[in-house]
Each structure stands twice: as C-alpha cells, then as structure tokens.
Design a protein around this motif. Structure first.
Motif, PDB file in Angstrom:
ATOM      1  N   LEU A  22       1.238 -16.323  39.874  1.00  0.00           N
ATOM      2  CA  LEU A  22       0.258 -15.801  38.665  1.00  0.00           C
ATOM      3  C   LEU A  22      -0.836 -16.508  38.659  1.00  0.00           C
ATOM      4  CD1 LEU A  22       2.304 -13.127  37.429  1.00  0.00           C
ATOM      5  CD2 LEU A  22       0.295 -12.515  38.708  1.00  0.00           C
ATOM      6  N   GLY A  75       6.696  -6.778  30.194  1.00  0.00           N
ATOM      7  CA  GLY A  75       6.091  -5.802  30.729  1.00  0.00           C
ATOM      8  C   GLY A  75       4.560  -6.856  30.576  1.00  0.00           C
ATOM      9  N   ALA A  76       3.290  -7.426  30.097  1.00  0.00           N
ATOM     10  CA  ALA A  76       2.816  -7.546  30.418  1.00  0.00           C
ATOM     11  C   ALA A  76       2.491  -9.481  30.195  1.00  0.00           C
ATOM     12  CB  ALA A  76       1.116  -6.959  29.619  1.00  0.00           C
ATOM     13  N   LEU A 119       4.694 -11.392  30.452  1.00  0.00           N
ATOM     14  CA  LEU A 119       4.650 -12.666  31.972  1.00  0.00           C
ATOM     15  C   LEU A 119       2.964 -13.045  32.866  1.00  0.00           C
ATOM     16  CD1 LEU A 119       7.002 -14.278  33.651  1.00  0.00           C
ATOM     17  CD2 LEU A 119       6.562 -12.454  35.673  1.00  0.00           C
ATOM     18  N   PRO A 120       1.774 -11.855  32.983  1.00  0.00           N
ATOM     19  CA  PRO A 120       1.020 -11.733  33.667  1.00  0.00           C
ATOM     20  C   PRO A 120      -0.078 -12.865  32.338  1.00  0.00           C
ATOM     21  CG  PRO A 120       1.264  -9.928  34.269  1.00  0.00           C
ATOM     22  CD  PRO A 120       2.558 -10.617  33.254  1.00  0.00           C
ATOM     23  N   PHE A 121      -0.071 -12.637  31.537  1.00  0.00           N
ATOM     24  CA  PHE A 121      -0.276 -12.762  30.263  1.00  0.00           C
ATOM     25  C   PHE A 121      -0.260 -14.395  29.606  1.00  0.00           C
ATOM     26  CE2 PHE A 121      -1.301 -13.695  25.595  1.00  0.00           C
ATOM     27  CZ  PHE A 121      -2.721 -13.240  25.759  1.00  0.00           C
ATOM     28  N   VAL A 122       0.962 -14.539  30.461  1.00  0.00           N
ATOM     29  CA  VAL A 122       1.405 -15.965  30.664  1.00  0.00           C
ATOM     30  C   VAL A 122       0.501 -16.615  31.170  1.00  0.00           C
ATOM     31  CG1 VAL A 122       3.351 -17.815  30.642  1.00  0.00           C
ATOM     32  CG2 VAL A 122       3.649 -15.949  28.776  1.00  0.00           C
ATOM     33  N   ARG A 149       1.209  -4.230  22.998  1.00  0.00           N
ATOM     34  CA  ARG A 149       1.935  -4.068  23.882  1.00  0.00           C
ATOM     35  C   ARG A 149       2.300  -5.515  24.209  1.00  0.00           C
ATOM     36  NH1 ARG A 149      -0.526  -0.020  27.389  1.00  0.00           N
ATOM     37  NH2 ARG A 149       0.744  -1.196  29.690  1.00  0.00           N
ATOM     38  N   PHE A 150       2.462  -6.288  23.636  1.00  0.00           N
ATOM     39  CA  PHE A 150       3.059  -7.980  23.105  1.00  0.00           C
ATOM     40  C   PHE A 150       3.769  -8.315  22.918  1.00  0.00           C
ATOM     41  CE2 PHE A 150      -1.335  -8.667  25.223  1.00  0.00           C
ATOM     42  CZ  PHE A 150      -1.276  -9.299  26.647  1.00  0.00           C
ATOM     43  N   SER A 208      -3.634  -8.330  32.524  1.00  0.00           N
ATOM     44  CA  SER A 208      -2.323  -8.436  33.065  1.00  0.00           C
ATOM     45  C   SER A 208      -0.939  -7.717  32.100  1.00  0.00           C
ATOM     46  CB  SER A 208      -2.690  -9.459  30.966  1.00  0.00           C
ATOM     47  OG  SER A 208      -2.747 -10.518  31.672  1.00  0.00           O
TER      48      SER A 208
END
Lengths: 245, 210
Positions: free
Chosen positions: A143, B15-16, B18-21, B191-192, A195
């Motif tokens: 990603l 949830g969100a 993983l993409p946020f990291v 969401r986090f 995200s």
C-alpha cells in the motif's frame, strides 16, 4: 549465479558483515566487486529505469560524503603524524578513522542500493511473507508503494492551489511553517478518507489479520547452494575479525 | 510475548488503520521534501510516525517508522537504514505519550515534543558518531564541528548537536500533529483505534450526549 531473492539477501548479508567486521581495504575492494557485479551480472542489474538513473548520483554523493568524513576527521582527530595537503593540516589518526568509517558506509550503502535496485516489489513482498513476516506488514509495504506514487502529485496540486489562494509560501519562516500546515491538512484529510475507503474495501473482500496473500511473479524463494555458501562466509568474516588482532 | 505484540498490532491497524499506516509511511518519505521546498530549516520527516502513534498506537508507529527508513534506503538514501532504532523509539515514545493523553492539550504537547527531541538525540548520537563519524552532509554538521573545535569528543559533539536541534524539530512536529488531529472531524477520528487519544472529556461527553 544467484536468482532467488533469498540468495541475493545472503550476498547482501555477506557484504554487510565485511562492512561491519572487516578492514577498510576489504570494504573498498568489496565496493569495486559490487560495482563490477552490478554492471556484468544480469540478476544484479537495476530493474526500473528510475533506479538505473538514480544509482550514479547517489553513489557519487556517497563517495563525496566518505571523502568529507576523511577530511573532517583528519582535521579534528589530532592523533599521530601531521600531513599538509592543500594548506590543510591533517592528522594520521583522523584520516585512518575517516577512511575506515567512509569505506564502511560506502560498502553498506552500495550493497543496499544494488540489492533494492535488482528486486521487484512483488518478489520482495512474497519473500517477506515466506520469511514469516505478518501479512499486515507485507500489505503495508504494498500500500505504501501505491501511496508513494500518488502523494507527490497530490502535494503539487495542493501546493499550487494554496499558493494561488495567497498562502505565504515564500515569506518569513514562521509564515512558511503555517503554509506547510495549510498544505499538509488537506493532504492528510484526503489520506484518511482514502484509508477508510480502502480499509472498508479490504474488509468487504474478506481480508483480515493473518490472511495469506498470493503474489504474481513471487518467484523462487528457497536458498540455493550459493546462498548457503555466502551465509557461511558471513560467519567466517565475523570469526576472522574476532580471532585476528 | 510475540503473540501479544502481534495481537496488539492487529487491533491497532483494524479497518482503516492498515491503509492509514501505509499513507503515513509515504507521508514520512515526502514531507521532508515538502519542508525543503518551502525552505523550512527543519527535518519534519517524522510527522507520519507521530500521526500513526496518535491515531493508531505505538506498535503501528514503530512499524511505520521502521518501514519508512527501510523504504527510504531502497529509494536511494541508504544512510536511513542505520536510524531505524531512532524512529522506532520515536514511534514508541510518542505512542505512549498519546495513550497517556499528552495530545489532548497544547500545554502537554510542547514539553512532550521537547522530551521526544532529547530521547531522539540520545539514541541517534552513537549511530551518527560511530557509523558516520559525525558527518551527515547536512546543515547541522557545522554544529558538530563547532562542538569538536571547543574540545569535546566525537560522541559528545554529536550528542550536543542533537540536543540543540532535535527538540525544536520534534516540538514543531508534535504541534503540527496536535493541530491536525484537533481539527479532524469526530466521525473520522472515531474510525481509528487511537481516536480517543485526542478527544477531550468535553468532546467525549458531546459524542455520548451526557
């Protein structure tokens, strides 16, 4: 010649062990060996155009760094004989320390550049998963590669928009820090929204912690005889460094 | 222990997360370039790590920081590989401060940033001294040279350079992250996993309607 990523990794470990435990001369010879290997052996050639283009400038800047290290340490570490070069009084002890540190850095950096330049992201991700790394880490790497491709373009767009709105991008430092924030805020907001969307998409497709992934072009990841030999040689380097004075 | 860490990390990146990291890692790699484009004399390259620490948690911040440096090495800055322990400590420390509620008010964020800078200086000094001989080809090399010229050892000089520049950089980073988090809509914060780290008691009361 090594084809699998694990073989390349074992060669990388061998050069890193020379950098950490070997003398400066061995490090410099290893750098030359690496450069020749990169030029002549197809498995070690850079795969992407960008890494091919970037190699020489990065390598030259590292050589410059190594030279500067030698000069600065030669000036400051006042041990041993004094040599005068171009009006500068350089001390022998400082030059030795600088050459050793510079050669070590150059070897570590060159081996990392050659390794990362000659492996693809799916190969790396697949190998990381085979090595037992959690799927979440592998997913994070993949990603990140996606975000790395899109963020610079987003920054450019936000930068131009904020500059057009009169953000003080060329003013005093405190104002520039404020305009940094005005660029960062929309960037992070868009990142959070994306995200959340991606997180939802992953959940809906049945992804959860621990799910194994299949990678296209994952390739061979076993350690061959060559790879095993380089691992043994790495131990040998450390033993030699420990035994020899 | 490994299972506990893994479970904690799984919880943080649910949830969100993983993409946020991943986004924050990419941010770490590009925010330094943005700071350079604006000619801001600070590194500001750990904003993503601190943001992950606040919104997700310390384990994901350690992962974010470490992967940032590994990818920076892969993208042409191999020197970053040696500073993985520094970014790991930055992630862990800011994650712990966030859990203790230090990101809920500005008067805790500033000392938090200063403390973070001191911790980073202590961890990075031996690496900069023994691996690079104190020379990093950056503006702060002048400070190392100054401290060496007044009679300090290499390690001392690098450490003094660190404590004279890192606290400023980390305090600005902390203030930026605090301001960004405070201005995020509540529905996004929730969401986090670490969304509660920035919510004040008044904000929590408004969510629960009591």
């Amino acid at each position: 010649m090594a084809h699998s990523i694990n073989d390349k990794l074992s060669i990388l470990i061998f050069f890193l062990s020379i950098a950490l435990a070997g003398p400066a001369e061995a490090a410099l010879i290893s750098v030359i060996v690496l450069l020749i290997t990169r030029a002549l052996a197809p498995p070690f050639r850079p795969l992407a155009q960008a890494s091919r283009r970037r190699f020489l400038p990065v390598f030259l800047s590292l050589v410059l760094l190594a030279c500067l290290m030698t000069i600065v340490n030669g000036l400051l570490l006042q041990e041993g004989e004094v040599f005068t070069v171009a009006g500068l009084s350089l001390y022998e002890g400082g030059i030795r320390f600088g050459v050793k540190t510079g050669a070590r850095l150059l070897l570590i950096a060159t081996s990392l550049l050659v390794f990362f330049g000659s492996v693809t992201i799916p190969h790396l991700a697949s190998s990381l998963q085979h090595a037992g790394l959690p799927t979440q880490i592998v997913m994070t790497v993949l990603l990140t590669v996606y975000f790395l491709e899109t963020i610079p373009e987003r920054i450019t767009r936000i930068f131009s928009a904020q500059e057009a709105r009169g953000a003080p991008v060329r003013s005093r430092v405190d104002r520039r820090v404020r305009s940094f924030l005005s660029i960062l805020a929309p960037l992070i907001l868009s990142g959070i929204v994306e995200s959340i969307e991606r997180g939802t998409a992953l959940t809906l497709r049945g992804y959860r912690a621990g799910t194994r992934l299949e990678f296209e072009g994952g390739g061979e990841s076993r350690l061959s005889g060559v790879g095993k030999l380089f691992i043994v040689l790495s131990f040998f380097v450390f033993i030699l460094a420990w035994v020899l004075p | 222990m490994w299972t506990t860490i893994r479970r904690q990390f799984d919880k943080e990146v649910e949830g969100a997360g993983l993409p946020f990291v991943a986004f924050c890692i990419a941010l770490n790699l590009t925010s330094g370039q943005l700071a350079a484009a604006l000619k801001i004399p600070l590194y500001l390259d750990s904003i993503g790590t601190v943001l992950t620490a606040v919104l997700c948690g310390p384990w994901s911040a350690i992962v974010a920081g470490s992967l940032s440096n590994i990818l920076a090495a892969a993208l042409g800055n191999p020197a970053m590989m040696f500073f993985i322990p520094v970014v790991a400590v930055i992630g862990a420390f800011s994650g712990l401060l966030a859990r203790k509620g230090w990101f809920r008010s500005w008067y805790l964020v500033v000392p938090g940033g200063i403390l973070q800078g001191l911790v980073a200086a202590v961890v990075s000094a031996p690496i900069a001294a023994f691996v690079f001989g104190g020379v990093m080809l950056s503006g702060t090399d002048v400070l190392v040279l100054y401290f060496r010229s007044v009679g300090n050892t290499l390690l001392e000089s690098v450490f003094y350079q660190g404590i004279s520049s890192d606290p400023v950089d980390k305090t600005v980073t902390y203030i930026i992250v605090y301001m960004l988090c405070r201005n995020l809509p509540l529905r996004l914060l929730q969401r986090f996993n670490g969304g509660n780290n920035v919510l004040t008691p008044a904000m929590l009361r408004s969510i629960h309607g009591s």
